[in-house]
Motif scaffolding. Sequence first.
Motif, PDB file in Angstrom:
ATOM      1  N   UNK A   1       0.765  -1.022  -0.216  1.00  0.00           N
ATOM      2  CA  UNK A   1      -0.065  -0.099  -0.004  1.00  0.00           C
ATOM      3  C   UNK A   1       0.851   1.287  -0.032  1.00  0.00           C
ATOM      4  N   UNK A   2       1.828   1.174   0.810  1.00  0.00           N
ATOM      5  CA  UNK A   2       2.885   2.034   0.817  1.00  0.00           C
ATOM      6  C   UNK A   2       3.425   2.575  -0.565  1.00  0.00           C
ATOM      7  N   UNK A   3       4.034   1.469  -1.125  1.00  0.00           N
ATOM      8  CA  UNK A   3       4.624   1.545  -2.278  1.00  0.00           C
ATOM      9  C   UNK A   3       3.730   2.112  -3.615  1.00  0.00           C
ATOM     10  N   UNK A   4       2.307   1.701  -3.256  1.00  0.00           N
ATOM     11  CA  UNK A   4       1.426   2.335  -4.371  1.00  0.00           C
ATOM     12  C   UNK A   4       1.172   3.520  -4.197  1.00  0.00           C
ATOM     13  N   UNK A   5       1.220   4.179  -3.075  1.00  0.00           N
ATOM     14  CA  UNK A   5       1.058   5.635  -2.658  1.00  0.00           C
ATOM     15  C   UNK A   5       2.253   6.499  -2.932  1.00  0.00           C
ATOM     16  N   UNK A   6       3.424   5.646  -3.213  1.00  0.00           N
ATOM     17  CA  UNK A   6       4.585   6.307  -3.523  1.00  0.00           C
ATOM     18  C   UNK A   6       5.456   5.702  -4.675  1.00  0.00           C
ATOM     19  N   UNK A   7       4.761   5.904  -5.759  1.00  0.00           N
ATOM     20  CA  UNK A   7       5.263   4.945  -7.010  1.00  0.00           C
ATOM     21  C   UNK A   7       6.829   5.417  -7.464  1.00  0.00           C
ATOM     22  N   UNK A   8       7.326   6.758  -6.991  1.00  0.00           N
ATOM     23  CA  UNK A   8       8.532   7.224  -7.355  1.00  0.00           C
ATOM     24  C   UNK A   8       9.599   6.647  -6.597  1.00  0.00           C
ATOM     25  N   UNK A   9       9.305   5.679  -5.844  1.00  0.00           N
ATOM     26  CA  UNK A   9      10.310   4.950  -4.732  1.00  0.00           C
ATOM     27  C   UNK A   9      10.823   3.613  -5.645  1.00  0.00           C
ATOM     28  N   UNK A  10      11.793   3.301  -5.149  1.00  0.00           N
ATOM     29  CA  UNK A  10      12.350   1.754  -5.900  1.00  0.00           C
ATOM     30  C   UNK A  10      12.180   0.824  -4.752  1.00  0.00           C
ATOM     31  N   UNK A  11      11.038   0.298  -4.756  1.00  0.00           N
ATOM     32  CA  UNK A  11      10.639  -0.996  -3.952  1.00  0.00           C
ATOM     33  C   UNK A  11      10.237  -2.046  -4.828  1.00  0.00           C
ATOM     34  N   UNK A  12      10.883  -3.108  -4.346  1.00  0.00           N
ATOM     35  CA  UNK A  12      10.993  -4.496  -5.399  1.00  0.00           C
ATOM     36  C   UNK A  12      10.374  -5.504  -4.458  1.00  0.00           C
ATOM     37  N   UNK A  13      10.938  -6.771  -4.942  1.00  0.00           N
ATOM     38  CA  UNK A  13      10.413  -8.047  -4.343  1.00  0.00           C
ATOM     39  C   UNK A  13      11.717  -8.908  -4.090  1.00  0.00           C
ATOM     40  N   UNK A  14      11.390  -9.065  -2.633  1.00  0.00           N
ATOM     41  CA  UNK A  14      12.506 -10.001  -1.928  1.00  0.00           C
ATOM     42  C   UNK A  14      12.038 -11.595  -1.994  1.00  0.00           C
ATOM     43  N   UNK A  15      12.420 -12.048  -3.050  1.00  0.00           N
ATOM     44  CA  UNK A  15      11.915 -13.458  -3.274  1.00  0.00           C
ATOM     45  C   UNK A  15      12.283 -14.229  -1.723  1.00  0.00           C
ATOM     46  N   UNK A  16      11.352 -14.896  -1.376  1.00  0.00           N
ATOM     47  CA  UNK A  16      11.456 -15.645  -0.067  1.00  0.00           C
ATOM     48  C   UNK A  16      11.299 -17.139  -0.027  1.00  0.00           C
ATOM     49  N   UNK A  17      12.331 -17.851   0.146  1.00  0.00           N
ATOM     50  CA  UNK A  17      12.225 -19.511  -0.060  1.00  0.00           C
ATOM     51  C   UNK A  17      12.513 -20.097   1.219  1.00  0.00           C
ATOM     52  N   UNK A  18      12.959 -19.327   2.378  1.00  0.00           N
ATOM     53  CA  UNK A  18      13.342 -19.835   3.733  1.00  0.00           C
ATOM     54  C   UNK A  18      12.550 -18.973   4.814  1.00  0.00           C
ATOM     55  N   UNK A  19      12.417 -19.819   5.867  1.00  0.00           N
ATOM     56  CA  UNK A  19      11.743 -19.217   6.891  1.00  0.00           C
ATOM     57  C   UNK A  19      12.395 -19.539   8.277  1.00  0.00           C
ATOM     58  N   UNK A  20      13.306 -18.634   8.423  1.00  0.00           N
ATOM     59  CA  UNK A  20      14.581 -19.043   9.522  1.00  0.00           C
ATOM     60  C   UNK A  20      14.223 -18.814  10.956  1.00  0.00           C
ATOM     61  N   UNK A  21      13.096 -18.039  11.178  1.00  0.00           N
ATOM     62  CA  UNK A  21      12.940 -17.950  12.618  1.00  0.00           C
ATOM     63  C   UNK A  21      12.184 -19.010  13.687  1.00  0.00           C
ATOM     64  N   UNK A  22      12.596 -19.392  14.594  1.00  0.00           N
ATOM     65  CA  UNK A  22      11.934 -20.545  15.324  1.00  0.00           C
ATOM     66  C   UNK A  22      10.448 -20.030  15.657  1.00  0.00           C
TER      67      UNK A  22
END
Length: 299
Positions: A50-71
């Motif tokens: 939602x923040x990215x949509x409201x601020x389209x000039x910013x450089x916000x991308x995708x953090x591909x996530x394939x691990x879930x490290x926390x216990x």
Amino acid sequence: MSKYLIINADDFGMCRGSNLAVMDLLKDPKSALTSSTIMAPCAWAPEACKFAKENPELAIGVHWTFTSEWSKYRWTPVGTKDTDSMRDEDGFFYHESDDFEKHADLEEVRKECIAQVEWLKRLGLNPSHIDNHMGSIYGIETGRFELLNVAFDVCSQYGLPFRFPKTFTDDQIGNTMLDIKIPLEAVKGMLGQVVMLADAKKVAIPDYLMPTEWGGPQDESYENFKEYVYNFYKNLPDEGVIETYMHPSIETDDLKGTSSCWQRRVWEYQLLKDPQTKEYIESLGIKLINYRDLAELRK
């Protein structure tokens, strides 16, 4: 050639504390943060989008996530089918990258890559670039470099830059944040092929990836950490596009309940928020850029 620095905030969307920090830093012209990437499987990704949509000039991308490290805080694939090879015995992503690499089916990984991008786009994100949580898709834990072929294929499909360096330095090989487990010869052997692959598929990549580290005097106080990072900036490669990343967060209960090293993330937020940090970087003759700028530079 000029010297450029991208400072990316990983783990946007991971928890409320991360969101508060990243949103504040990206909107503050005096902060040193230039880009960020959102974790699609995590609970606070909708707010980040939602923040990215409201601020389209910013450089916000995708953090591909394939691990879930926390216990105590776990997440699962975004895809609803063909995900079995990426799940542990409890149905979550594996804790560690080596387990992901050993078990992952390439076609399932491809589908999950696309599912994460499409999910965030539906939530409002116009992604500027793609990177990867814990380097799990690099293949550097077990030598499964064919995972990188999937990454570059999907980045090419979307026309987006990807976090992977053109050059590995000795400091990178020994960096505990990158945690490269395979021999140096294997890394160097595949690097030229990866750079050619990126060029062939027209995927923009930085020249260097230089993460900061923990495990020394910088752990002992914020002042020590600040001194360490400033020295790190001072000793970056002499030219090219360099990326480094942090995981800034506000001190919140959800962060403290998730990570035993939460204080580090709070210090990273303080450091990037401090106007002196941006001023110091620029005093070294380094130009701060973001991933949208990188895409333009590589055209």
